[in-house]
Design an enzyme around this catalytic site. Structure first.
Site, mmCIF file in Angstrom:
data_model
loop_
_atom_site.group_PDB
_atom_site.id
_atom_site.type_symbol
_atom_site.label_atom_id
_atom_site.label_comp_id
_atom_site.label_asym_id
_atom_site.label_seq_id
_atom_site.Cartn_x
_atom_site.Cartn_y
_atom_site.Cartn_z
ATOM 1 C CD GLN A 1 -1.581 0.224 3.580
ATOM 2 O OE1 GLN A 1 -2.699 0.634 3.260
ATOM 3 N NE2 GLN A 1 -1.280 -0.049 4.833
ATOM 4 C CE1 TYR B 1 8.543 6.004 4.432
ATOM 5 C CE2 TYR B 1 9.632 4.349 3.083
ATOM 6 C CZ TYR B 1 9.122 5.622 3.240
ATOM 7 O OH TYR B 1 9.194 6.512 2.190
ATOM 8 C CG ASP C 1 2.594 2.137 16.365
ATOM 9 O OD1 ASP C 1 1.872 1.561 17.192
ATOM 10 O OD2 ASP C 1 2.451 1.993 15.134
ATOM 11 C CE1 TYR D 1 5.677 -5.180 11.275
ATOM 12 C CE2 TYR D 1 4.633 -4.031 13.109
ATOM 13 C CZ TYR D 1 5.116 -4.032 11.806
ATOM 14 O OH TYR D 1 5.042 -2.884 11.059
ATOM 15 C CE LYS E 1 9.335 -2.137 10.263
ATOM 16 N NZ LYS E 1 9.693 -2.009 8.820
#
Length: 308
Positions: free
Chosen positions: A16, A103, A106, A129, A133
């Site tokens: 997206q 990118y 939070d 996850y 990140k």
């Protein structure tokens, strides 16, 4: 770099955010937009081959393993895409004096308290996850002097699957909904992320030596719960003439405990974006304007199926 048009390698073009970035980045240079079939971040050889083939001046990496719940049982895959691949991108960027724009999320924070998170607050990810990140962020910072990390939250757009499109579909199918009301954040559109990305890259291309590299938070202004978000978008969709079976009053608030999932969600996803605004002189719009924009865009085109 000013003597020629820079080559920009964009990962995850079918995602997206990648879909939105492909168009947004075009005025800046030659965009090499690669799909997963062309650059598979889970395979080190695929990453290296793409970099050597295209020799980018700028690497923009929105691609990620984002199946938050599935990551709990696919930790190796999540870390390969979200940590090992950014490490390879960063190492190549450092060796070739390229910029890596990466990118993040939070989810690197534990979601405690009510204060908006600052860039230098301690990361305590509670999910696989989030851990993957965070590991990717650390790898980028360690390897690439020329890097930008943009942490964002609650991303949505007119392409692919996301909360907005799911709620819109359900509002056309059901008479009532239950939505979590005790997680707080700012829905952030891919259009906003793409606009900010382009603004930062323009600054970089003007003066790479004086550019303010580092990590920044990027989210729309304001805050809401998932329940408040759902009620607002249903109200706006009704105003735009969408054929809905329910109204905002038919959306019931529930707690996180009422809707258990494999991966824990941050209760507090607020991001303090003052550093980004002050460093680059940017004004960030309210989250409601992004929701209105996407609903208007979706209403003007054939409805896509959600990608789950």
């Amino acid at each position: 770099m000013a003597e020629r048009s820079p080559t920009i390698l964009l990962t995850g073009v079918n995602g997206q955010l990648g879909h939105r970035l492909r168009t947004a980045l075009t005025p800046l240079g030659e965009v090499v937009a690669l799909s997963r079939a062309e650059l598979d971040l889970s395979r080190a050889d695929s990453v290296r081959q793409a970099l050597e083939r295209h020799q980018p001046d700028i690497i923009v990496n929105p691609a990620a393993y984002t199946a938050v719940d599935r990551a709990e049982s696919e930790a190796e895959q999540a870390h390969a895409v979200n940590a090992a691949a950014p490490a390879l991108l960063a190492q190549w960027a450092a060796q070739h004096q390229a910029l890596l724009l990466h990118y993040s999320t939070d989810y690197v924070f534990d979601g405690a308290g009510e204060q908006p998170w600052r860039e230098d607050d301690p990361a305590r990810p509670r999910s696989v996850y989030g851990q993957s990140k965070w590991a990717g962020e650390e790898a980028v910072r360690a390897a690439a002097p020329r890097h930008l990390i943009l942490r964002t939250s609650w991303v949505f757009g007119d392409h692919g699957g996301n909360f907005l499109k799911t709620i819109l579909r359900l509002a056309q199918e059901r008479d009532s909904l239950k939505v979590v009301a005790d997680q707080i954040g700012a829905p952030t559109s891919t259009a906003l992320i793409a606009d900010v990305t382009v603004a930062l890259l323009r600054d970089y291309l003007r003066d790479p030596a004086g550019f303010a590299y580092g990590s920044y938070h990027l989210a729309a202004q304001g805050e809401t719960s998932w329940h408040g978000y759902a009620r607002f978008l249903v109200a706006e969709a009704g105003r735009l003439g969408y054929a809905l079976r329910l109204s905002p009053a038919d959306i019931e608030p529930i707690t996180t405990a009422d809707y258990p999932l494999p991966a824990p969600r941050p209760a507090n996803s607020r991001l303090d974006c003052a550093k980004l605004r002050q460093t680059f002189g940017l004004a960030l719009p309210h989250w409601e304007s992004g929701v209105k924009q996407v609903l208007a865009e979706l209403g003007a085109q054939p409805q896509q199926k959600d990608i789950q």
